[in-house]
Structures are given as structure tokens and as C-alpha cells.
Motif scaffolding. Structure first.
Motif, short mmCIF file in Angstrom:
data_model
loop_
_atom_site.label_atom_id
_atom_site.label_comp_id
_atom_site.label_asym_id
_atom_site.label_seq_id
_atom_site.Cartn_x
_atom_site.Cartn_y
_atom_site.Cartn_z
N VAL A 72 0.83 -1.20 0.00
CA VAL A 72 0.00 0.00 0.00
C VAL A 72 0.87 1.26 0.00
O VAL A 72 0.71 2.15 -0.84
N LEU A 73 1.82 1.30 0.93
CA LEU A 73 2.64 2.51 1.08
C LEU A 73 3.69 2.65 -0.02
O LEU A 73 4.31 3.70 -0.14
N ALA A 74 3.87 1.61 -0.83
CA ALA A 74 4.77 1.74 -1.96
C ALA A 74 4.30 2.84 -2.91
O ALA A 74 5.12 3.50 -3.58
N TYR A 75 2.99 3.07 -2.95
CA TYR A 75 2.46 4.11 -3.83
C TYR A 75 2.75 5.51 -3.30
O TYR A 75 2.50 6.49 -4.00
N GLY A 76 3.26 5.60 -2.08
CA GLY A 76 3.71 6.90 -1.58
C GLY A 76 4.84 7.48 -2.40
O GLY A 76 5.07 8.68 -2.39
N SER A 77 5.54 6.61 -3.15
CA SER A 77 6.63 7.12 -4.00
C SER A 77 6.10 8.05 -5.08
O SER A 77 6.85 8.88 -5.61
N PHE A 78 4.81 7.93 -5.42
CA PHE A 78 4.23 8.83 -6.42
C PHE A 78 4.04 10.24 -5.87
O PHE A 78 3.61 11.13 -6.60
N GLY A 79 4.38 10.44 -4.60
CA GLY A 79 4.45 11.80 -4.09
C GLY A 79 5.45 12.63 -4.88
O GLY A 79 5.29 13.85 -5.00
N VAL A 80 6.47 11.98 -5.43
CA VAL A 80 7.44 12.70 -6.26
C VAL A 80 6.77 13.23 -7.52
O VAL A 80 6.99 14.38 -7.92
N GLN A 81 5.94 12.42 -8.16
CA GLN A 81 5.23 12.88 -9.35
C GLN A 81 4.29 14.04 -9.01
O GLN A 81 4.15 14.99 -9.78
N LEU A 82 3.67 13.97 -7.84
CA LEU A 82 2.83 15.07 -7.39
C LEU A 82 3.66 16.34 -7.20
O LEU A 82 3.24 17.44 -7.58
N PHE A 83 4.84 16.19 -6.62
CA PHE A 83 5.76 17.33 -6.49
C PHE A 83 6.02 17.98 -7.84
O PHE A 83 6.01 19.21 -7.97
N PHE A 84 6.27 17.17 -8.85
CA PHE A 84 6.65 17.70 -10.15
C PHE A 84 5.49 18.46 -10.82
O PHE A 84 5.71 19.49 -11.46
N VAL A 85 4.28 17.95 -10.68
CA VAL A 85 3.12 18.67 -11.24
C VAL A 85 2.97 20.02 -10.53
O VAL A 85 2.77 21.06 -11.17
N ILE A 86 3.07 20.00 -9.20
CA ILE A 86 2.98 21.25 -8.43
C ILE A 86 4.09 22.21 -8.84
O ILE A 86 3.89 23.42 -8.98
N SER A 87 5.29 21.67 -9.04
CA SER A 87 6.42 22.51 -9.41
C SER A 87 6.18 23.19 -10.75
O SER A 87 6.50 24.38 -10.91
N GLY A 88 5.61 22.47 -11.72
CA GLY A 88 5.32 23.10 -13.00
C GLY A 88 4.40 24.29 -12.85
O GLY A 88 4.58 25.34 -13.48
N PHE A 89 3.41 24.15 -11.98
CA PHE A 89 2.46 25.24 -11.72
C PHE A 89 3.16 26.39 -11.00
O PHE A 89 3.09 27.55 -11.44
#
Length: 407
Positions: A72-89
Motif C-alpha cells: 500500500v505505502l509503496a504508492y507513496g513514492s508517487f508523491g514525487v510525481q505530485l511534487f513535479f506537477v505542483i512545481s510546473g504550476f
């Protein structure tokens, strides 16, 4: 209505007035929901590193310690992808209206104080507290201080530093756009073409081009940029189409690459439908806090949480796992996690309060001043060179003087 970056005319409203949001010192809007998302992403990555990545901080391999929690918590790694979308904004928001010098100074002042602190602290851990746990040399440390160590094939002192290399390459591309002149149409064209070319470079094995263009993560940054533009033109079909293109490319490229990272660090297999859903969730969350009534959130604690995100992300990994090894033999798992997380949050607060806040603005001003002097020097030499060349041309075309006659 949000003021959209125009081609030449100044906006009628400031972005803050248009959004009705709190502002930063430079008058740009502060979307508290984005701060909350950044903190959520950091906590997801923290949980991933503590409970999903295979290590023996808990006394045995994570796979054996948490067989039900790890998947379940392995999907926490996609927090990085969330960071990148926020960073683009956010980076497009902060870059708009600035020149290259101001943008560069802003990024240096924002990134490096906490980053240098994290390097100092990990050296303390590796050389004094837990010597021998990981080899570290002077050349590796010196390269890491630049934040571009990966460009020279030097390993990261902390595993989380790889994301900063992606961010830096994105900043360089934004700097190029600023130098060329950042307009709405150029931004749209860039956000549409850049991720496509980057994806082709990755798929074709052109490592140099893929590295320059941020590789598989380019669609995440570009999608975040388009979300910023959608604040002004929410009914623009073109913007929504470009956003859809980037979401699709992000799922195809970044989702797959992140699934491979998960498999490499956890031995778990991530199915395509799972990483596609994770990528869609990253974009959906940013849409929710920027293009819906949630954009009006103004809870102060969200802004505080956002301020802790970057130092928390930098500091949590190695020190957190070391603390787990020391506490877990004496405390239950849940209490160990709570104590370690609390210590990391306290460390993040201290880093923000006593390093980022006092040193960030000073470093920003120093970089802006020195870049200004360098620019003035270059412009001055260029003018001198042009004047000298002009004199040479004039001399070449001047009529020959009449010879004097001696009597």
C-alpha cells in the motif's frame, strides 16, 4: 479574473487580486491548498522510505516486517510525481514577470540553504554517528554541494537528491524561455512540444537529449504549467487538449519509470492500471486545489506545513532510518514511527526557521547582485567591442589624406 501573462501589455490586476488569495512578499498569490498538497506528498514519500523501501532498520527486511503494509505505502513514492506537477504550476507562477537574473537568484536562494544543511547533517551521520554505513569521499561531497553531481556521474549522498536534478533541468528550460521572452503562445507551444520530444528521446535511447529535456518527467512539469495557464482561460479547448496530452504522456512515461523504481527498491510489481491511476490522481489533486472552490482555502496551518515540506523531504531519509534502528527495539512500531516523524518535523522546522529564513533572502540578494554586475560587465565589454569595430570600419572607409609637399 486572474491576470494572464500577456505578450506586451502589463496586467490590469495582480495575480493576488485576481485569485483573492494571500500573497508572498513579491505580490504573487499563495495557494494554501498547494502548500497542503506539497506536505501530503512529502509525508507520502516519508512513509514510502520508512515502510516500503527494503532496508533492515526495523530489524529485518521491510518485506518481512510489513508484508501487508508495504504494497500500500509503496504508492507513496508517487508523491514525487505530485511534487513535479505542483512545481510546473508554481515555478511558472513565480517566473512570470521576472527576468533571468531574478528567477535564477530566487531559485538559488530557495534551494541551496536547506540543501547544504542536509549535506552537512548526512556527513555527520555517515562520518561520526554511524561510520562505515556508507562510503563517502571528499570528491563525492564536493560534487554534491553543486546539486548537479549526477551530470558528472557522481552518486547522491541522499537518495532523495535525484529529484533535485530533475527540478534543476526544468529551471534551466524555464530560464531559456525567459531569455527568449515568455508569452502565452510560446508557453503553450513549449508545453505541447517539449514533452513529446523528451518522450521520443527516452524511447529511442538518446540519453543526452533525454537528460537535457528532463526525460520521462517532462510531461509532469509541462502539465503543471498548463494548469497555471488554465487559471486564466478555463474554457480554452487548446489548453485542455495540451493538458490531456501531458497527462497521457505522464502515465505512459513517468508512471512506468516510477513503477520500475518501486520494483527496484521493494521487489513489488506495479501493474500499468495502478500507476496510471496514481498519475491521474496527481493531476486531479492539483486541479482540485487550483481550479475549484478549494483554491480559496486560506488555513494558515497549510502555509506552515508547506514551509516545512522542502527541509522535511531533504532530511527524513537517512536520519529517519537510523532513528528507527535505535528506537524500534524499545518501542512498538506505531510509536516508533510517530516519534521519528515528530523528530523529522522538528528538524524541518528548525531548518526552516534558522537556516532557510535568514540565509535564503541573503543568498538571493547576493546572487542577484553578482549576476547584475556580471551582466553589466558583459554588456559594457560588448559596447566597447562594438565601438571599436565601428571605429575600424570608419577608418577603413575614410578618404586617404592628401600627401604634404615639402618645399
Amino acid at each position: 479574473m486572474l491576470t494572464m501573462p500577456g505578450r506586451t501589455n502589463p496586467p490590469a490586476l495582480t495575480p493576488a487580486e485576481a485569485l483573492g488569495a494571500s500573497t508572498t512578499e513579491v505580490g504573487r498569490p499563495r495557494l494554501a491548498g498547494l502548500d497542503g498538497l506539497r506536505f501530503l506528498a512529502a509525508m507520502a514519500v516519508l512513509a514510502y522510505h520508512y515502510f516500503a523501501v527494503n532496508h533492515e532498520a526495523w530489524g529485518e527486511r521491510t518485506t518481512d516486517s510489513f508484508p501487508n503494509l508495504q504494497p500500500v505505502l509503496a504508492y507513496g513514492s508517487f508523491g514525487v510525481q505530485l511534487f513535479f506537477v505542483i512545481s510546473g504550476f508554481v515555478i511558472l507562477l513565480s517566473a512570470w514577470g521576472r527576468d533571468v537574473r531574478a528567477f535564477t537568484a530566487s531559485r538559488v536562494g530557495r534551494l541551496f540553504p536547506a540543501y547544504w544543511l542536509s549535506i552537512a547533517l548526512v556527513l555527520v551521520l555517515l562520518l561520526a554517528v554511524a561510520p562505515g554505513s556508507k562510503d563517502v569521499g571528499l570528491s563525492d561531497t564536493a560534487a554534491n554541494l553543486t546539486m548537479v553531481q549526477r551530470a558528472f556521474g557522481v552518486h547522491d549522498l541522499e537518495p532523495v537528491y535525484w529529484t533535485l536534478w530533475a527540478e534543476l533541468r526544468f529551471y534551466v528550460l524555464i530560464g531559456v524561455l525567459l531569455a527568449l521572452g515568455m508569452t502565452r503562445n510560446r508557453l503553450i507551444a513549449f508545453a505541447a512540444v517539449w514533452p513529446v520530444v523528451a518522450s521520443i528521446a527516452v524511447r529511442s535511447g538518446n540519453e543526452t537529449l533525454a537528460t537535457v529535456l528532463v526525460g520521462s518527467d517532462a510531461p509532469l512539469f509541462a502539465g503543471g504549467m498548463i494548469l497555471y495557464l488554465l487559471l486564466r482561460e478555463r474554457r480554452s479547448v487548446v489548453l485542455w487538449l495540451v493538458l490531456g496530452l501531458n497527462v497521457a504522456l505522464a502515465g505512459l512515461m513517468s508512471g512506468r519509470s516510477q513503477s520500475l523504481r518501486i520494483e527496484g527498491s521493494t521487489t513489488l510489481s506495479v501493474e500499468p492500471q495502478s500507476y496510471w491511476l496514481a498519475i491521474l490522481a496527481c493531476f486531479a489533486l492539483v486541479v482540485a486545489v487550483t481550479l475549484t472552490p478549494l483554491s480559496r482555502l486560506s488555513w494558515k496551518w497549510l502555509t506552515v506545513a508547506g514551509a516545512l515540506t522542502y527541509p522535511l523531504y531533504l532530511l527524513h531519509s537517512s536520519w529517519g532510518q537510523w532513528l528507527i534502528t535505535k528506537l524500534h527495539p524499545h518501542l512498538p512500531t506505531a510509536m516508533t514511527f510517530a516519534v521519528v516523524t515528530a523528530v523529522m518535523l522538528l528538524a524541518a522546522y528548525l531548518a526552516h526557521r534558522f537556516v532557510e529564513r535568514p540565509l535564503g533572502p541573503r543568498l538571493k540578494r547576493a546572487v542577484a547582485r553578482d549576476l547584475g554586475r556580471l551582466g553589466a560587465l558583459v554588456r559594457g565589454e560588448w559596447r566597447v567591442g562594438r565601438q571599436a569595430a565601428g571605429r575600424q570600419v570608419a577608418a577603413a572607409h575614410a578618404p586617404e589624406p592628401e600627401p604634404s609637399t615639402s618645399r
